[in-house]
Design a protein around this motif. Structure first.
Motif, PDB file in Angstrom:
ATOM      1  N   ASN A 118      50.097  54.966  38.332  1.00 35.96           N
ATOM      2  CA  ASN A 118      49.312  55.457  39.150  1.00 35.96           C
ATOM      3  C   ASN A 118      47.695  55.201  38.998  1.00 35.96           C
ATOM      4  O   ASN A 118      46.967  55.874  38.217  1.00 35.96           O
ATOM      5  N   ALA A 119      47.204  53.920  39.582  1.00 29.41           N
ATOM      6  CA  ALA A 119      45.777  53.780  39.138  1.00 29.41           C
ATOM      7  C   ALA A 119      44.789  54.750  39.773  1.00 29.41           C
ATOM      8  O   ALA A 119      43.717  54.665  39.278  1.00 29.41           O
ATOM      9  N   GLN A 120      45.243  55.553  40.497  1.00 27.46           N
ATOM     10  CA  GLN A 120      44.187  56.484  41.045  1.00 27.46           C
ATOM     11  C   GLN A 120      44.020  57.673  40.203  1.00 27.46           C
ATOM     12  O   GLN A 120      43.002  58.418  40.134  1.00 27.46           O
ATOM     13  N   THR A 121      44.703  57.733  39.234  1.00 21.97           N
ATOM     14  CA  THR A 121      44.398  58.866  38.143  1.00 21.97           C
ATOM     15  C   THR A 121      43.510  58.094  36.872  1.00 21.97           C
ATOM     16  O   THR A 121      43.309  58.980  36.010  1.00 21.97           O
TER      17      THR A 121
ATOM     18  N   GLY B 235      27.615  54.541  16.324  1.00 26.10           N
ATOM     19  CA  GLY B 235      28.170  53.863  17.310  1.00 26.10           C
ATOM     20  C   GLY B 235      28.719  54.888  18.390  1.00 26.10           C
ATOM     21  O   GLY B 235      27.989  56.031  18.619  1.00 26.10           O
ATOM     22  N   TYR B 236      29.827  54.486  19.179  1.00 27.55           N
ATOM     23  CA  TYR B 236      30.152  55.413  20.168  1.00 27.55           C
ATOM     24  C   TYR B 236      31.716  55.010  20.511  1.00 27.55           C
ATOM     25  O   TYR B 236      31.780  53.896  20.005  1.00 27.55           O
ATOM     26  N   TYR B 237      32.324  56.055  21.227  1.00 25.09           N
ATOM     27  CA  TYR B 237      33.993  55.616  21.633  1.00 25.09           C
ATOM     28  C   TYR B 237      33.735  55.572  23.171  1.00 25.09           C
ATOM     29  O   TYR B 237      33.333  56.379  23.607  1.00 25.09           O
ATOM     30  N   GLU B 238      34.675  54.625  23.573  1.00 29.54           N
ATOM     31  CA  GLU B 238      34.832  54.545  24.586  1.00 29.54           C
ATOM     32  C   GLU B 238      36.612  54.871  25.240  1.00 29.54           C
ATOM     33  O   GLU B 238      37.377  54.050  24.492  1.00 29.54           O
ATOM     34  N   LEU B 239      36.874  55.862  26.122  1.00 32.40           N
ATOM     35  CA  LEU B 239      38.165  56.146  26.129  1.00 32.40           C
ATOM     36  C   LEU B 239      38.599  55.907  27.600  1.00 32.40           C
ATOM     37  O   LEU B 239      37.897  56.392  28.682  1.00 32.40           O
ATOM     38  N   TRP B 240      39.744  55.492  28.153  1.00 33.61           N
ATOM     39  CA  TRP B 240      40.309  55.205  29.260  1.00 33.61           C
ATOM     40  C   TRP B 240      41.692  55.945  29.213  1.00 33.61           C
ATOM     41  O   TRP B 240      42.299  55.845  28.427  1.00 33.61           O
ATOM     42  N   TYR B 241      42.046  56.516  30.325  1.00 37.00           N
ATOM     43  CA  TYR B 241      43.576  57.265  30.377  1.00 37.00           C
ATOM     44  C   TYR B 241      43.657  57.197  31.711  1.00 37.00           C
ATOM     45  O   TYR B 241      42.962  57.300  32.690  1.00 37.00           O
TER      46      TYR B 241
END
Length: 495
Positions: free
Chosen positions: A258-261, A247-253
């Motif tokens: 501050n949505a622009q970051t 599989g794979y990992y999906e990362l958000w941060y």
């Protein structure tokens, strides 16, 4: 009955048979086991089972205890990165039935637990606890020792138990109600009410779920955590749940508010960590990690962390005297990617002539020379950043007096005397070469002859002294540009 209804019933029956076979295969025997979602793949840690196998335990009791621990650990996913289980038996001599890395699946673990044979003999728990200390040494994961005992002849266990606790081991106890309950209360790790059970051997199965829950609370894996957080970076770490299934990992941060970051990354199945860079200082971030696999569904893992305040070099400046005329100035942290250059300004206090030295961005120290002896200096280190910012820090530095400096100069490591011809003494020595200006040789002739001395050039490493009598003391000292170093002496009585 309609054909469609018959088909639906057949489909349901096939599904139930498949679920039965899957549960049988996972459990390693012929029973269908309900493996709760809260246990499967939940944890990471080491569990050492300390089983009383001495002669005070009846054969029936030993069989019941063996079955209890087999059922207790049955739901856990095994192996490194998950749960490791070992079995240590208590007898006249401790016996390690199997270590933590032996079994990586439930089929082999269950077979080994149920095949363990009783040792009999005396109850040497103290020796077994010393072995347990040697086994439970992994500092990266939580550690549990579950001690199963009849409580008879506990021995001197409080000190080794305290040593286990000191190295981070959680001690849990199951007693079959024969023993010294006060000793067991002191031995168990808090909270006592969920880590110590005294139960009749025929009813031991009633505490299985509660004891397992207590263990899970200790070794439950923190699925996503932030470590090594700095002002501009953070390392995210998790258990590699996809490493064996694909599989794979999906990362958000992003920085909170501050949505622009916001940023998104795809990580391979073998990943267990990722370093986030170019973060804002003194900012709280949220990160979300979603394991994706066609072999199963996984919850989204989350963590929040706050970056540290920005540290501008120089944050620390120190000085080290190198004699009466020079000193080393050091500073940090080193930030070559941010700093264009450093300058070091220094001058005698209160009104000495200021001097400036320019230092490259990859250096964090410099030796200042040609200073005045016994003088106080003001030293200022300034950093000129590529973005135009500047930062500076000042300290005071005192150069040494001549006598104080000599005490720090290299001493002679060796001096030897040997007999030579014509009543002469051969004198040989060793010395460091740096800044060496020569040697000062002194010898006491004894009686009324008094003391004699002479200067020898820096290349000298030996000389001969004539007509020396017994009990003559010979000393030699190194001479440096900043003073005389510590010498060494020998007596002719040793010849």
């Amino acid at each position: 009955m309609k054909p469609m209804d018959i088909f639906k019933r057949m489909k349901t029956s096939i599904l139930l048979v498949c679920l039965f076979l899957w549960a049988t295969f996972q459990s390693g025997n012929l029973q269908v086991v309900d493996l709760p979602d809260s246990v499967l793949n939940c944890c990471e840690g080491d569990i050492l089972l300390l089983l009383d196998s001495s002669g005070s335990v009846a054969n029936y009791e030993f069989s019941q205890l063996r079955g209890f621990i087999a059922e207790l650990v049955r739901p856990f996913t095994l192996g490194r990165g998950h749960v490791r289980v070992g079995l240590l038996q208590v007898g006249t001599e401790p016996n390690l039935e199997f270590g933590l890395d032996v079994h990586s699946n439930q089929r082999s673990l269950q077979k080994a637990l149920l095949a363990a044979t009783q040792l009999h003999g005396s109850t040497n728990t103290e020796a077994a606890l010393q072995v347990a200390r040697q086994i439970l040494t992994d500092t990266r994961v939580p550690k549990v020792m579950l001690w199963l005992t009849d409580g008879v002849e506990l021995g001197e266990v409080e000190e080794p138990i305290a040593q286990l606790k000191a190295q981070g081991v959680s001690v849990l106890i199951v007693s079959t109600v024969h023993g010294n309950f006060q000793v067991l209360q002191r031995a168990v790790s808090p909270p006592v009410e969920s880590h110590l059970y005294s139960v009749d051997i025929d009813n031991i199965d009633i505490i299985t779920d509660e004891m397992r829950a207590a263990i899970i609370r200790i070794i439950r894996a923190e699925r996503l955590r932030a470590i090594d957080v700095t002002s501009h970076s953070a390392l995210l770490q998790w258990r590699p749940v996809l490493s064996t299934i694909g599989g794979y990992y999906e990362l958000w941060y992003n920085a909170i508010g501050n949505a622009q970051t916001q940023a998104r990354r795809i990580l391979p199945e073998e990943s267990s960590s990722v370093k986030l860079t170019k973060l804002l200082p003194e900012t709280t971030y949220s990160a979300f990690l979603q394991p994706e696999s066609n072999r199963g569904l996984f919850n989204t893992l989350t963590v929040s962390f706050t970056t540290l305040p920005e540290v501008l070099s120089p944050a620390v400046v120190s000085v080290t005297p190198f004699g009466p005329r020079q000193t080393r100035v050091s500073w940090g942290p080193l930030q070559p990617s941010l700093v264009e250059r450093y300058t070091v300004e220094y001058g005698a206090i209160p009104s000495g002539t200021p001097h400036t030295v320019i230092v490259q961005s990859h250096q964090n120290s410099i030796v200042l020379t040609d200073l005045e002896r016994g003088t106080e200096y003001l030293v200022t280190v300034s950093a000129f950043y590529k973005n135009g910012k500047q930062a500076a820090m000042s300290v005071k530095a005192c150069t040494q007096e001549e006598a104080a400096a000599a005490a720090t100069l290299p001493a002679l490591p060796d001096l030897q005397l040997a007999s030579a011809t014509n009543n002469e003494v051969q004198v040989e020595w060793k010395a460091a070469q740096q800044n060496l200006r020569g040697f000062w040789l002194r010898w006491d002739k004894g009686g009324t002859h008094g003391t004699s001395s002479t200067y020898l050039p820096p290349s000298s490493r030996s000389t001969r002294l004539p007509h020396l009598g017994s009990n003559t003391r010979i000393c030699i000292s190194p001479l440096y540009s900043s003073g005389r170093g510590e010498g060494i002496c020998c007596s002719t009585d040793n010849l």
